[in-house]
Design a protein around this motif. Structure first.
Motif, PDB file in Angstrom:
ATOM      1  N   ARG A  36      56.904  21.630  49.165  1.00 14.68           N
ATOM      2  CA  ARG A  36      57.530  20.324  48.971  1.00 14.68           C
ATOM      3  C   ARG A  36      59.038  20.524  48.796  1.00 14.68           C
ATOM      4  NH1 ARG A  36      55.293  18.041  43.919  1.00 14.68           N
ATOM      5  NH2 ARG A  36      56.854  19.389  42.946  1.00 14.68           N
ATOM      6  N   GLN A  37      59.796  19.610  49.367  1.00 16.52           N
ATOM      7  CA  GLN A  37      61.257  19.680  49.243  1.00 16.52           C
ATOM      8  C   GLN A  37      61.802  18.320  48.877  1.00 16.52           C
ATOM      9  OE1 GLN A  37      63.599  20.502  52.850  1.00 16.52           O
ATOM     10  NE2 GLN A  37      64.852  21.904  51.653  1.00 16.52           N
ATOM     11  N   ASN A  38      62.482  18.265  47.746  1.00 14.16           N
ATOM     12  CA  ASN A  38      63.236  17.064  47.422  1.00 14.16           C
ATOM     13  C   ASN A  38      64.609  17.470  46.940  1.00 14.16           C
ATOM     14  OD1 ASN A  38      62.975  17.793  44.687  1.00 14.16           O
ATOM     15  ND2 ASN A  38      61.109  16.587  44.475  1.00 14.16           N
ATOM     16  N   SER A  39      65.475  16.484  46.808  1.00 15.90           N
ATOM     17  CA  SER A  39      66.873  16.790  46.509  1.00 15.90           C
ATOM     18  C   SER A  39      67.030  17.381  45.125  1.00 15.90           C
ATOM     19  CB  SER A  39      67.732  15.539  46.657  1.00 15.90           C
ATOM     20  OG  SER A  39      67.245  14.523  45.819  1.00 15.90           O
ATOM     21  N   THR A  84      57.546  11.516  46.034  1.00 17.03           N
ATOM     22  CA  THR A  84      58.469  11.245  47.136  1.00 17.03           C
ATOM     23  C   THR A  84      59.237  12.511  47.471  1.00 17.03           C
ATOM     24  OG1 THR A  84      58.707   8.897  46.627  1.00 17.03           O
ATOM     25  CG2 THR A  84      60.516   9.942  47.806  1.00 17.03           C
ATOM     26  N   ALA A  85      59.085  12.988  48.701  1.00 13.48           N
ATOM     27  CA  ALA A  85      59.665  14.266  49.113  1.00 13.48           C
ATOM     28  C   ALA A  85      59.299  14.509  50.573  1.00 13.48           C
ATOM     29  CB  ALA A  85      59.128  15.409  48.247  1.00 13.48           C
ATOM     30  N   SER A  86      59.814  15.599  51.111  1.00 13.53           N
ATOM     31  CA  SER A  86      59.359  16.083  52.408  1.00 13.53           C
ATOM     32  C   SER A  86      58.371  17.219  52.181  1.00 13.53           C
ATOM     33  CB  SER A  86      60.539  16.576  53.254  1.00 13.53           C
ATOM     34  OG  SER A  86      61.352  15.499  53.649  1.00 13.53           O
ATOM     35  N   TYR A  87      57.307  17.222  52.965  1.00 15.05           N
ATOM     36  CA  TYR A  87      56.252  18.219  52.812  1.00 15.05           C
ATOM     37  C   TYR A  87      56.195  19.058  54.091  1.00 15.05           C
ATOM     38  CZ  TYR A  87      54.905  15.765  48.632  1.00 15.05           C
ATOM     39  OH  TYR A  87      54.921  15.202  47.373  1.00 15.05           O
ATOM     40  N   LYS A 106      57.984  13.327  55.914  1.00 13.27           N
ATOM     41  CA  LYS A 106      58.743  12.672  54.852  1.00 13.27           C
ATOM     42  C   LYS A 106      57.853  11.609  54.211  1.00 13.27           C
ATOM     43  CE  LYS A 106      63.268  10.751  53.848  1.00 13.27           C
ATOM     44  NZ  LYS A 106      64.625  10.485  54.375  1.00 13.27           N
TER      45      LYS A 106
END
Lengths: 111, 114
Positions: A36-39, A84-87, A106
């Protein structure tokens, strides 16, 4: 070249609903991982499933792997705003333990 | 346990200039990776180190990119000269040992080349 492809590219659901995203890959793998990637927190490892496993659970996450179809799915149950994030799915398919990444899904969780 | 550290967090340069990024992996992690992530894409591996040796640098554009990990701990990635298409986030990751599959990522350096 990218090994994995996530589907859908973007997904928007209401908080509390389940989110499902898929990953397809091209060549045989040792394992498949979801990140997972979030800011706020960058890229974070979520779960790893090995090629001889079919399903794995971790909290609200459920991952399945179908090596005959070269595909995997990630299910997030009872979604929260913090999901809420990109997976991304990433596959390990060689002896160097290198990961090849898809372009990501996203996910937006609406309150 | 401290995570992977990277600096700077942001960098803006003009094309043809040079830039360097620094990474300090998690203490004791033998394997270190540099990735390039262009907006809207997944990370692309540039180079993988095992201690201070290079395991794979096949996707590193060696005419302009270089990387080193001299003492097997921290690492530097350099671009010289930069091109517009180098605008991306540069991610550093580490894993405990060669063969440990999970990678731990730093916050990344966001590079903008004008």
């Amino acid at each position: 070249s990218q090994q994995g492809e996530e589907d859908p590219q973007a997904l928007s659901i209401q908080e509390g609903e389940n989110a499902t995203m898929n990953c397809s890959y091209k060549t045989s793998i040792n394992n498949l991982q979801w990140y997972r990637q979030n800011s706020g927190r960058g890229l974070v490892h979520l779960i790893l499933i090995r090629s001889n496993e079919r399903e794995k659970h971790s909290g609200r996450l459920r991952v399945t792997l179908d090596t005959s179809k070269k595909s995997s799915s990630l299910l997030i149950t009872a979604s929260r705003a913090a999901d809420t994030a990109s997976y991304f799915c990433a596959t390990d398919h060689d002896s160097n333990y290198q990961l090849i990444w898809g372009a990501g899904t996203k996910l937006i969780i609406k309150p | 346990e401290a995570g992977v550290a990277q600096s700077p967090r942001y960098k803006i340069i003009e094309k043809r200039q040079s830039v360097a990024f620094w990474c300090n992996p998690i203490s004791g992690h033998a394997t270190l990776y540099w990735y390039q992530q262009i907006l809207g894409q997944g990370p692309k591996l540039l180079i993988q180190f095992q201690n201070n040796g290079v395991v794979d640098d096949s996707q590193l554009p060696k005419d302009r990119f270089s990387a080193e990990r001299l003492k097997g701990v921290d690492s530097t990635l350099k671009i010289q000269p930069a091109k517009l298409e180098d605008s991306a986030v540069y991610l550093c990751a580490s894993s405990l040992r060669f063969g440990q599959e999970t990678q731990y990522f730093g916050p990344g350096t966001r590079l903008l080349v004008l």
